[in-house]
Scaffold this motif. Structure first.
Motif, mmCIF file in Angstrom:
data_model
loop_
_atom_site.group_PDB
_atom_site.id
_atom_site.type_symbol
_atom_site.label_atom_id
_atom_site.label_comp_id
_atom_site.label_asym_id
_atom_site.label_seq_id
_atom_site.Cartn_x
_atom_site.Cartn_y
_atom_site.Cartn_z
ATOM 1 N N GLU A 47 122.414 -27.393 22.683
ATOM 2 C CA GLU A 47 122.911 -27.478 24.057
ATOM 3 C C GLU A 47 123.700 -28.761 24.283
ATOM 4 N N ALA A 48 123.352 -29.835 23.568
ATOM 5 C CA ALA A 48 124.129 -31.073 23.680
ATOM 6 C C ALA A 48 125.539 -30.880 23.135
ATOM 7 N N LEU A 49 125.650 -30.262 21.970
ATOM 8 C CA LEU A 49 126.970 -30.025 21.386
ATOM 9 C C LEU A 49 127.761 -29.014 22.206
ATOM 10 N N LEU A 50 127.082 -28.048 22.814
ATOM 11 C CA LEU A 50 127.782 -27.095 23.668
ATOM 12 C C LEU A 50 128.359 -27.774 24.904
ATOM 13 N N ALA A 51 127.643 -28.735 25.462
ATOM 14 C CA ALA A 51 128.174 -29.482 26.606
ATOM 15 C C ALA A 51 129.422 -30.268 26.208
ATOM 16 N N THR A 52 129.411 -30.857 25.020
ATOM 17 C CA THR A 52 130.604 -31.560 24.537
ATOM 18 C C THR A 52 131.778 -30.608 24.373
ATOM 19 N N ALA A 53 131.517 -29.425 23.807
ATOM 20 C CA ALA A 53 132.587 -28.451 23.598
ATOM 21 C C ALA A 53 133.182 -27.975 24.921
ATOM 22 N N VAL A 54 132.333 -27.743 25.918
ATOM 23 C CA VAL A 54 132.836 -27.295 27.216
ATOM 24 C C VAL A 54 133.657 -28.403 27.883
ATOM 25 N N GLY A 55 133.213 -29.664 27.733
ATOM 26 C CA GLY A 55 133.989 -30.773 28.289
ATOM 27 C C GLY A 55 135.366 -30.885 27.674
ATOM 28 N N LEU A 56 135.437 -30.751 26.353
ATOM 29 C CA LEU A 56 136.745 -30.774 25.696
ATOM 30 C C LEU A 56 137.574 -29.552 26.067
ATOM 31 N N GLY A 57 136.900 -28.401 26.245
ATOM 32 C CA GLY A 57 137.627 -27.200 26.649
ATOM 33 C C GLY A 57 138.234 -27.296 28.027
ATOM 34 N N ALA A 58 137.704 -28.161 28.879
ATOM 35 C CA ALA A 58 138.298 -28.376 30.199
ATOM 36 C C ALA A 58 139.342 -29.489 30.184
ATOM 37 N N PHE A 102 127.892 -36.851 29.254
ATOM 38 C CA PHE A 102 126.616 -36.969 29.963
ATOM 39 C C PHE A 102 125.687 -35.820 29.593
ATOM 40 N N GLY A 103 126.218 -34.595 29.567
ATOM 41 C CA GLY A 103 125.401 -33.465 29.136
ATOM 42 C C GLY A 103 124.944 -33.591 27.696
ATOM 43 N N THR A 104 125.785 -34.170 26.839
ATOM 44 C CA THR A 104 125.406 -34.372 25.439
ATOM 45 C C THR A 104 124.247 -35.348 25.317
ATOM 46 N N PRO A 163 116.944 -19.857 20.186
ATOM 47 C CA PRO A 163 118.222 -19.259 20.551
ATOM 48 C C PRO A 163 119.250 -19.463 19.449
ATOM 49 N N THR A 164 119.951 -18.400 19.119
ATOM 50 C CA THR A 164 120.912 -18.464 18.017
ATOM 51 C C THR A 164 122.316 -18.121 18.445
ATOM 52 N N ASP A 165 122.597 -17.809 19.706
ATOM 53 C CA ASP A 165 123.939 -17.527 20.183
ATOM 54 C C ASP A 165 124.206 -18.350 21.430
ATOM 55 N N LEU A 166 125.476 -18.398 21.829
ATOM 56 C CA LEU A 166 125.877 -19.274 22.927
ATOM 57 C C LEU A 166 125.219 -18.878 24.243
ATOM 58 N N TYR A 167 125.074 -17.576 24.468
ATOM 59 C CA TYR A 167 124.471 -17.153 25.738
ATOM 60 C C TYR A 167 123.014 -17.606 25.838
ATOM 61 N N ASN A 168 122.253 -17.415 24.758
ATOM 62 C CA ASN A 168 120.852 -17.828 24.789
ATOM 63 C C ASN A 168 120.711 -19.345 24.847
ATOM 64 N N ILE A 169 121.627 -20.058 24.165
ATOM 65 C CA ILE A 169 121.593 -21.521 24.240
ATOM 66 C C ILE A 169 121.821 -21.978 25.679
ATOM 67 N N LEU A 170 122.794 -21.366 26.342
ATOM 68 C CA LEU A 170 123.067 -21.733 27.730
ATOM 69 C C LEU A 170 121.927 -21.318 28.651
ATOM 70 N N ARG A 171 121.318 -20.175 28.377
ATOM 71 C CA ARG A 171 120.245 -19.692 29.247
ATOM 72 C C ARG A 171 118.977 -20.524 29.099
ATOM 73 N N HIS A 172 118.700 -21.025 27.889
ATOM 74 C CA HIS A 172 117.497 -21.814 27.653
ATOM 75 C C HIS A 172 117.739 -23.315 27.794
ATOM 76 N N ALA A 173 118.951 -23.718 28.173
ATOM 77 C CA ALA A 173 119.249 -25.143 28.287
ATOM 78 C C ALA A 173 118.534 -25.744 29.496
ATOM 79 N N HIS A 174 118.463 -27.070 29.503
ATOM 80 C CA HIS A 174 117.850 -27.792 30.617
ATOM 81 C C HIS A 174 118.700 -27.601 31.881
ATOM 82 N N PRO A 175 118.097 -27.557 33.070
ATOM 83 C CA PRO A 175 118.887 -27.371 34.295
ATOM 84 C C PRO A 175 119.984 -28.409 34.484
ATOM 85 N N VAL A 176 119.744 -29.641 34.053
ATOM 86 C CA VAL A 176 120.785 -30.664 34.182
ATOM 87 C C VAL A 176 121.981 -30.315 33.299
#
Length: 302
Positions: A245-256, A215-217, A78-91
């Protein structure tokens, strides 16, 4: 006898001179060299040696072939945010969904409280203008705006004055001041509690969102290490999805968390300004009450 010996020597030297002549021929005539046979010479039957097969030469790899191979190796990554989120672990997906809900709650509180504070500030400003420009509190009731904190303070004082006689003694005047002071403090507390409803949730989101993202990271990095152990390779194609997906979880946490902190501080500043203006209305009401008490005391003494 001499002729016979010379003939034998010439016959022996002829085979040796033939290869030398073949090698020197290009230099003498400037012609192209004769092509030698590429097939290996077979060993003589009486020598008993077995000819070794020719060694395979390494085939050249062109840059186009190498680029095509690299592209096919990382085609499924996966090379974009949508595919990273779609292929991420359920947790990790659950963590991101919770953080997205927190971010939506922050925006909802911001929109609702902005409208509520704007309307309350306009009504309070109108009440302050009416109370500050009036000569007394008996005629303000019909002109007050819709029920809000400022108008509630004025109505409280008018009700207390209407329940007392025109001539007041010292005890009645002191009791009136005490009851009005308690009533004004309760109106102030109720108004501030109504405006602060939902603002405390912003503080909770600002405090917990970074840790939920962390935690997601951690789980995403652990997933990347498990992929390395399963495939027994440290290829970037194996490691990249888990780290992404770990770095994306960190980014979403900071975005909230970051908008929650900003909105929380902004709303608290506006609530503090509203409380200051409400205190001004209470001070003007107490001033009118003091004048009314003095007028009735003078009437009682007269």
């Amino acid at each position: 006898m001499r002729l016979t010996v010379l003939s034998v020597l010439l016959c022996l030297a002829a085979p040796l001179a033939a290869p030398l002549a073949a090698q020197e021929a290009p230099a003498l005539g400037g012609q192209a060299p004769l092509a030698l046979p590429s097939a290996p010479l077979a060993a003589a039957p009486d020598q008993g040696a077995v000819a070794a097969p020719p060694l395979p030469l390494p085939s050249a790899v062109s840059p186009q072939t190498f680029a095509a191979g690299g592209a096919s190796e990382g085609a499924d990554a996966p090379t974009d945010l949508y595919n990273i989120l779609r292929h991420a672990h359920p947790v990790v997906q659950s963590v991101m969904a919770a953080l997205a809900a927190m971010a939506f709650a922050v925006l909802t509180v911001l929109a609702y409280k902005t409208v509520e504070l704007t309307r309350a500030s306009h009504r309070l400003a109108r009440s302050f203008a009416l109370v500050a420009g009036a000569n007394g509190l008996g005629t303000l009731g019909p002109r007050l705006p819709a029920p809000e904190a400022g108008s509630a303070m004025v109505r409280l004082i008018e009700q207390e004055l209407a329940a007392l006689p025109q001539a007041l003694g010292a005890i009645e005047a002191e009791g009136l001041r005490e009851r009005v002071r308690i009533g004004l403090s309760r109106i102030d507390a109720a108004a501030l509690q109504s405006l602060r409803a939902g603002v405390g949730m912003l503080a909770q989101i600002a405090a917990t969102a970074p840790f939920i993202g962390l935690f997601g990271t951690v789980f995403g990095i652990m997933n990347a290490f498990l992929a390395i152990a399963e495939t027994k390779t440290t290829s970037l194609t194996v490691v990249a999805p888990g780290i992404a997906e770990a770095l994306l979880a960190t980014a979403v946490g900071l975005g909230a968390a970051i908008p929650a902190v900003i909105v929380y501080n902004a709303l608290n500043r506006r609530i503090a300004g509203f409380r200051h203006r409400l205190a001004d209305v209470a001070a003007v009401c107490e001033r009118h009450l003091s004048r009314e008490i003095v007028r009735r005391r003078l009437g009682a003494e007269a």
